[in-house]
Design an enzyme around this catalytic site. Structure first.
Site, short mmCIF file in Angstrom:
data_model
loop_
_atom_site.label_atom_id
_atom_site.label_comp_id
_atom_site.label_asym_id
_atom_site.label_seq_id
_atom_site.Cartn_x
_atom_site.Cartn_y
_atom_site.Cartn_z
N SER A 256 0.81 -1.22 0.00
CA SER A 256 0.00 0.00 0.00
C SER A 256 0.84 1.27 0.00
O SER A 256 1.89 1.35 0.65
CB SER A 256 -0.92 0.01 1.23
OG SER A 256 -1.60 1.23 1.34
N CYS A 257 0.34 2.30 -0.69
CA CYS A 257 0.98 3.62 -0.65
C CYS A 257 0.81 4.25 0.72
O CYS A 257 1.41 5.29 1.02
CB CYS A 257 0.38 4.54 -1.72
SG CYS A 257 -1.38 4.88 -1.50
N SER A 258 -0.01 3.64 1.57
CA SER A 258 -0.26 4.17 2.92
C SER A 258 0.77 3.71 3.94
O SER A 258 0.80 4.21 5.06
CB SER A 258 -1.65 3.74 3.40
OG SER A 258 -2.65 4.21 2.54
N SER A 259 1.59 2.74 3.60
CA SER A 259 2.56 2.20 4.55
C SER A 259 3.66 3.20 4.87
O SER A 259 4.08 3.98 4.00
CB SER A 259 3.19 0.92 3.99
OG SER A 259 2.23 -0.09 3.84
N GLU A 348 9.43 6.07 -1.89
CA GLU A 348 8.50 4.95 -1.70
C GLU A 348 9.15 3.66 -2.18
O GLU A 348 9.74 3.62 -3.26
CB GLU A 348 7.20 5.21 -2.48
CG GLU A 348 6.13 4.17 -2.17
CD GLU A 348 4.81 4.49 -2.86
OE1 GLU A 348 3.78 4.44 -2.18
OE2 GLU A 348 4.83 4.77 -4.08
#
Length: 477
Positions: A256-259, A348
């Site tokens: 996830s890009c949320s990590s 990222e």
């Protein structure tokens, strides 16, 4: 015309015809759906949610996704498929999206919701079931139809999801063509043609796909990459902070890009915090191991799929980490001081690898965080672990992000959670900071047009004193 040109021309014609038929069927389905009332629409949304939450479905979708994409962790994908869907359904049920949705008698304004049209949804291989289902629930809440463009590796998962969705739609007598997908093999020609023929575009995924959506000339709800940074100040409960960061870092092997991608720790608690992260399963790489890890993750300077969203033992093997503790780690930590293109760990990673920065104090922590986000991730999210209210206000005022989570696990929280007020989504806008049209979490509200009916109200005309009184008092006329 050369052979290659003729082939390209034939492919373009074929793509146009294939997509045209999908869009025709979608519009026909919408012509029926437009007459549904709110309770019927909500029933359709419930059917979509059950398509993934029905016992066995979430598991099979997760199994196929991991098998065919090679990304993520089966158990976490099962959890994500159910949790994100249930949270989104909670947000959608009871919300008004059909007909009159709001009346402001004082201003004489009545708001009427209407569909935006056929939605083109480009969805990533990282979440090939949860993301398309999430978008479909939101789109159909507004009485739209949706057509998916899955990644090639995620196409089998998406097709299985469509099968499950159609089974539930058939059960309630709703048009099946409200939800469709591009046929395999999915390619750029088909995806680009879909974007051109639909009414609105939503893209979650690679930078190239996002750019295609944003430059398509169509209204778009495209979102960019993340690069989440968490700050740990000297007042934080360190073990709790370490636990939250670990949960976020290892979930679904960081698909996830949320990590969390980086943590910035105040010097006063740096050693203790590293110790807390080690207790959570983190392995701190030596300088030599960091170099090996970088080579495994970015051979020839390009991110390798062999170490993307993989289990930690796979990464350890690929990097040649010999320490037995490294082979048993839940995630890896690399100490970093640099930021920018020459320092790939500052960006990222989509891997269970956490960049660790030491800050002299809170001012320095904010500066480091800003620099990381300005390199990549500005607009998306950051976090703060603290017990100091003044620090919360400062970071909120100074950081250019659309989501700031306080004492929360980023991966669970910034896309909505049951213990915060953000709506559930798998697509998070970064606002103008990220070059996005939206700064909110994607929701059903982005899939409705609103007609504002204005009635005459009693006239109220302000005086000069009302408008300039304070200005005249300070500067004169």
């Amino acid at each position: 015309m050369t052979a290659n040109q003729q082939t390209d021309s034939t492919e373009a014609v074929n793509a146009r015809e294939i997509v045209g038929e999908l869009v025709r069927k979608a519009r026909k389905a919408m012509n029926i759906f437009i007459h549904y009332d709110q309770s019927q629409v909500d029933e359709v949304v419930q059917a979509l949610a059950w398509a993934i939450c029905k016992p066995g479905n979430a598991e099979e979708l997760a199994r196929v996704a991991v098998r065919d994409t090679g990304l993520g962790k089966y158990e976490d994908k099962v959890n994500k498929n159910r949790r994100k869907t249930m949270g989104t359904l909670r947000d959608l049920l009871g919300a008004k999206s059909v007909g009159v949705i709001h009346v402001d008698e004082e201003k004489g304004i009545t708001e009427i919701a209407k569909p935006v049209g056929v939605v083109a949804a480009v969805v990533p291989s990282t979440n090939p079931a949860a993301t398309p289902l999430n978008k479909a629930m939101m789109a159909l809440k507004g009485r739209n139809a949706i057509i998916f463009s899955p990644s090639p590796k995620g196409a089998t998962t998406c097709q299985l999801l469509i099968q499950y969705i159609h089974e539930e739609l058939a059960k309630i007598g709703a048009p099946l063509d409200l939800v469709q997908s591009l046929p395999a093999p999915v390619n750029k020609e088909l995806s680009n043609e879909l974007i051109q023929q639909c009414d609105i575009v939503t893209v979650t995924g690679s930078a190239n796909n996002v750019r295609a959506g944003q430059t398509s000339g169509k209204p778009n709800l495209c979102v960019s990459a993340g690069n989440v940074v968490s700050v740990v100040d000297a007042t934080a409960n360190l073990q709790e902070a370490a636990h939250r960061i670990c949960l976020s870092k290892i979930y679904d092997y960081a698909t996830s890009c949320s990590s969390d991608n980086a943590v910035v720790i105040e010097e006063a608690v740096y050693d203790e915090m590293i110790g807390a992260l080690k207790k959570e399963g983190g392995y701190l790489c030596s300088a030599e191991e960091k170099a090996l890890l970088e080579q495994a993750m970015w051979p020839d300077g390009k991110r390798s799929g062999k170490t993307t969203a993989k289990a930690p033992e796979v990464i350890a093997e690929a990097a040649g980490l010999q320490n037995p503790a490294a082979k048993e780690a839940s995630f890896f930590m690399v100490e970093e001081t640099g930021i920018g293109p020459g320092y790939p760990f500052s960006r990222e990673k989509l891997a269970v690898v956490l960049a660790v920065y030491k800050a002299k104090d809170f001012d320095d922590a904010l500066d480091i965080t800003k620099r990381i986000l300005n390199c990549q991730g500005r607009g998306h999210s950051c976090g703060l672990h603290t017990t100091d209210e003044s620090h919360i206000e400062r970071i909120g005022l100074e950081m250019d992000v659309c989501r700031l989570l306080i004492n929360q696990a980023q991966c669970y929280g910034n896309g909505g959670n049951f213990n915060n007020g953000l709506n559930f989504t798998l697509s998070m806008g970064g606002g103008t900071w990220a070059g996005n049209n939206i700064g909110e979490n994607l929701s059903y509200k982005h899939f409705i047009n609103i007609t504002k009916v204005s009635r005459v109200i009693p006239e109220v005309i302000p005086t000069e004193e009302d408008l300039w009184g304070s200005y005249f008092a300070k500067y004169g006329r």
